[in-house]
Design a protein around this motif. Structure first.
Motif, short mmCIF file in Angstrom:
data_model
loop_
_atom_site.label_atom_id
_atom_site.label_comp_id
_atom_site.label_asym_id
_atom_site.label_seq_id
_atom_site.Cartn_x
_atom_site.Cartn_y
_atom_site.Cartn_z
N GLU A 158 0.80 -1.23 0.00
CA GLU A 158 0.00 0.00 0.00
C GLU A 158 0.83 1.28 0.00
N THR A 159 2.05 1.22 0.50
CA THR A 159 2.88 2.42 0.53
C THR A 159 3.48 2.73 -0.84
N MET A 160 3.40 1.78 -1.78
CA MET A 160 3.99 1.90 -3.12
C MET A 160 5.50 2.12 -3.03
N SER A 161 6.13 1.53 -2.05
CA SER A 161 7.58 1.65 -1.89
C SER A 161 8.26 0.64 -2.80
N TYR A 162 9.19 1.12 -3.63
CA TYR A 162 9.90 0.25 -4.57
C TYR A 162 11.39 0.29 -4.23
N SER A 163 11.69 0.01 -2.98
CA SER A 163 13.07 -0.07 -2.50
C SER A 163 13.09 -0.99 -1.29
N CYS A 164 14.27 -1.30 -0.82
CA CYS A 164 14.45 -2.27 0.26
C CYS A 164 13.70 -1.85 1.53
N ALA A 165 12.90 -2.76 2.06
CA ALA A 165 12.21 -2.53 3.32
C ALA A 165 13.15 -2.82 4.50
N TYR A 166 12.67 -2.54 5.71
CA TYR A 166 13.47 -2.74 6.92
C TYR A 166 12.72 -3.74 7.80
N PHE A 167 13.20 -4.99 7.78
CA PHE A 167 12.52 -6.07 8.48
C PHE A 167 13.10 -6.23 9.88
N GLN A 168 12.34 -5.77 10.87
CA GLN A 168 12.78 -5.98 12.24
C GLN A 168 12.63 -7.44 12.65
N GLN A 169 11.73 -8.15 11.96
CA GLN A 169 11.63 -9.61 12.02
C GLN A 169 11.40 -10.10 10.59
N LEU A 218 4.89 -6.98 4.56
CA LEU A 218 5.69 -6.10 3.72
C LEU A 218 5.37 -4.63 4.00
N LYS A 219 4.09 -4.29 4.11
CA LYS A 219 3.73 -2.90 4.38
C LYS A 219 4.36 -2.41 5.67
N ASP A 220 4.31 -3.21 6.71
CA ASP A 220 4.87 -2.81 8.00
C ASP A 220 6.39 -2.62 7.90
N ALA A 221 7.04 -3.49 7.12
CA ALA A 221 8.48 -3.36 6.94
C ALA A 221 8.84 -2.11 6.14
N GLN A 222 7.99 -1.73 5.20
CA GLN A 222 8.25 -0.51 4.45
C GLN A 222 8.04 0.74 5.32
N VAL A 223 7.02 0.73 6.14
CA VAL A 223 6.85 1.85 7.07
C VAL A 223 8.00 1.90 8.06
N ALA A 224 8.47 0.74 8.51
CA ALA A 224 9.63 0.69 9.42
C ALA A 224 10.86 1.28 8.76
N LYS A 225 11.01 1.06 7.44
CA LYS A 225 12.13 1.67 6.69
C LYS A 225 12.04 3.19 6.72
N MET A 226 10.85 3.72 6.47
CA MET A 226 10.67 5.17 6.50
C MET A 226 10.95 5.72 7.90
N HIS A 239 17.78 -7.94 4.23
CA HIS A 239 16.54 -7.18 4.17
C HIS A 239 15.96 -7.09 2.76
N TYR A 240 16.84 -6.90 1.77
CA TYR A 240 16.31 -6.81 0.41
C TYR A 240 15.91 -8.18 -0.12
N TYR A 241 16.56 -9.24 0.34
CA TYR A 241 16.11 -10.59 -0.03
C TYR A 241 14.68 -10.80 0.43
N TRP A 242 14.40 -10.45 1.67
CA TRP A 242 13.03 -10.62 2.18
C TRP A 242 12.05 -9.72 1.41
N THR A 243 12.49 -8.52 1.07
CA THR A 243 11.63 -7.60 0.33
C THR A 243 11.28 -8.16 -1.05
N ILE A 244 12.30 -8.58 -1.81
CA ILE A 244 12.05 -9.02 -3.17
C ILE A 244 11.34 -10.37 -3.19
N LYS A 245 11.61 -11.20 -2.21
CA LYS A 245 10.85 -12.46 -2.09
C LYS A 245 9.37 -12.15 -1.96
#
Length: 415
Positions: free
Chosen positions: A139-150, A155-163, A328-334
């Motif tokens: 939903e954030t339309m983020s097209y870059s590596c997210a930040y996975f705290q777990q 995915l949306k939560d990881a992208q907001v965590a990245k921001m 982190h980007y492996y989890w994002t692209i997966k």
């Protein structure tokens, strides 16, 4: 043995690759251990010759054209997994070594990104219809590596965590001015304006993304705090309290790194700092894979950190902090690949079968590059002076906790 068979004998050591040739004959390569077993069919003799001379590009193009298919219920991910775990064997073949020497000689030419050419290169990737990206991004339309705290975060939560992580590193206060170099679909600018109360000047060279970004800040009620310009980064003027750039440096090209960091330094107001988030490699300097260079990111290049730091040294910037995000980007692209697979039929209707095959090849190849290859993501904090950024990292965690309490105003807040 065929030329291709000679190459595959040296290449495939782990797992097993079975090739069904156009005449129906079969050859198998590999030990069958420590890797997947994959069967591919080559639908004409020409594919075999092309694979020998340029396997990375030829396998992608043959798959896109339906001249190479993965048999017995397999996926292109399986073939590329086999490729990624045996990659060192491919590099040892004399023909492939010669090919890589040529690529290195042409490296700067491939990455030539003068002002007009840079816009054209970006347009070739990002100006696909917004509806296409909406099918498989969050939903954030983020097209870059997210930040996975777990690793199992949504995915949306990881992208907001990245921001949130980026905003915390920037140490923003209401009323500050921020320059964003490469604004994507406007998600980060919206976050910084809505949650941090700053004024953002964002630039992009993709008209499709700019139109969507302007609509996004309008609907979020922060259009008075965010201004988007269609500009090359070298054309931006002014001085800003902070500069942020996410997923942009990969498009700069090694011959323009000094332009990029000099621009960052020029834009910083006294006492200001910048946060750069980009893909890098842990290996020595290299080249861009031919499939990625031709079809996905023309002019793009993932630098070694030695190349990045050499440029910050030449441009007189302090690297106040460097954080390396490895998986982190492996989890994002997966997550992107799985979401793409779920809507593949809709992609075919919208963009065609060949495009869908190209995109699934791209997502699978890049995912494995972050799992089995040398790719990672780095975040730099940069400043002109040594004391513009706190000397310990405690401030990041403290700021993240405070920012999370303010995210209720976001239209796509984390859960």
């Amino acid at each position: 043995m065929s030329m291709l068979g000679h190459l595959l004998t040296r290449f495939v050591r782990n797992g097993r690759l079975t090739v069904i040739h156009a005449d129906g004959s079969r050859e198998s390569f590999g030990s069958g251990r420590d890797g997947p077993e994959v069967t591919v069919r080559l639908h004409d003799d020409k594919v075999q010759r092309q694979l020998f001379f340029n396997p990375e590009l030829a396998s992608a193009e043959a798959y896109m054209d339906g001249r190479l298919t993965v048999e017995e219920g397999g996926r292109i991910l399986d073939l590329l997994t086999l490729f990624s775990i045996n990659r060192s064997g491919l590099g040892s073949h004399p023909v492939q070594q010669a090919l890589r020497k040529v690529w290195r000689l042409l490296k700067r030419r491939h990455q030539s990104n003068a002002v007009g050419q840079a816009a054209s290169n970006v347009s070739s990737h990002y100006d696909h219809p917004k509806a296409f990206y909406e099918l498989w991004l969050d939903e954030t339309m983020s097209y870059s590596c997210a930040y996975f705290q777990q690793p199992d975060m949504a995915l949306k939560d990881a992208q907001v965590a990245k921001m949130r992580h980026i905003a915390a590193k920037l140490r923003l206060e209401p009323g500050m001015t921020v320059a964003e170099i490469g604004s994507g679909w406007g998600g980060l600018a919206t976050y910084l304006a809505a949650v941090c109360g700053v004024h953002v000047t964002a630039i992009n060279v993709s008209p499709e993304q700019l139109a969507a970004s302007r609509a996004r800040v309008e609907s979020a009620g922060v259009a008075d705090k965010v201004t988007f310009f269609e500009k090359d980064y070298r054309e931006l003027t002014g001085r800003f309290d902070r500069v942020v750039s996410v997923g942009m440096m990969e498009h700069v090209g090694v011959g323009h790194f000094d332009d990029y960091f000099s621009t960052v330094r020029r834009l910083l107001a006294p006492g200001g700092s910048a946060m750069i988030h980009a893909i890098g490699r842990m290996s020595p300097p290299g080249t861009t894979a031919p499939f990625i260079r031709k079809y996905i990111f023309p002019g793009g290049y993932v630098p070694a950190l030695s190349e990045v730091f050499a440029s910050t040294e030449r441009t007189g910037l302090w690297v106040a902090d460097c954080e390396v995000l490895r998986l982190h980007y492996y989890w994002t692209i997966k997550a992107w690949r799985e979401r793409f697979e779920a809507v593949r039929a809709e992609v075919v209707t919208m963009q065609g079968e060949r495009f869908a095959r190209m995109w699934e090849f791209y997502l699978a190849a890049v995912e494995l590059g972050f799992l089995n290859g040398s790719n990672m993501v780095y975040q730099l904090l940069l400043a002109e002076t040594r004391d513009a950024v706190p000397v310990t990292r405690d401030f990041i965690t403290q700021a993240e906790a405070e920012l999370k309490t303010r995210e209720g105003a976001l239209p796509w807040r984390s859960t």
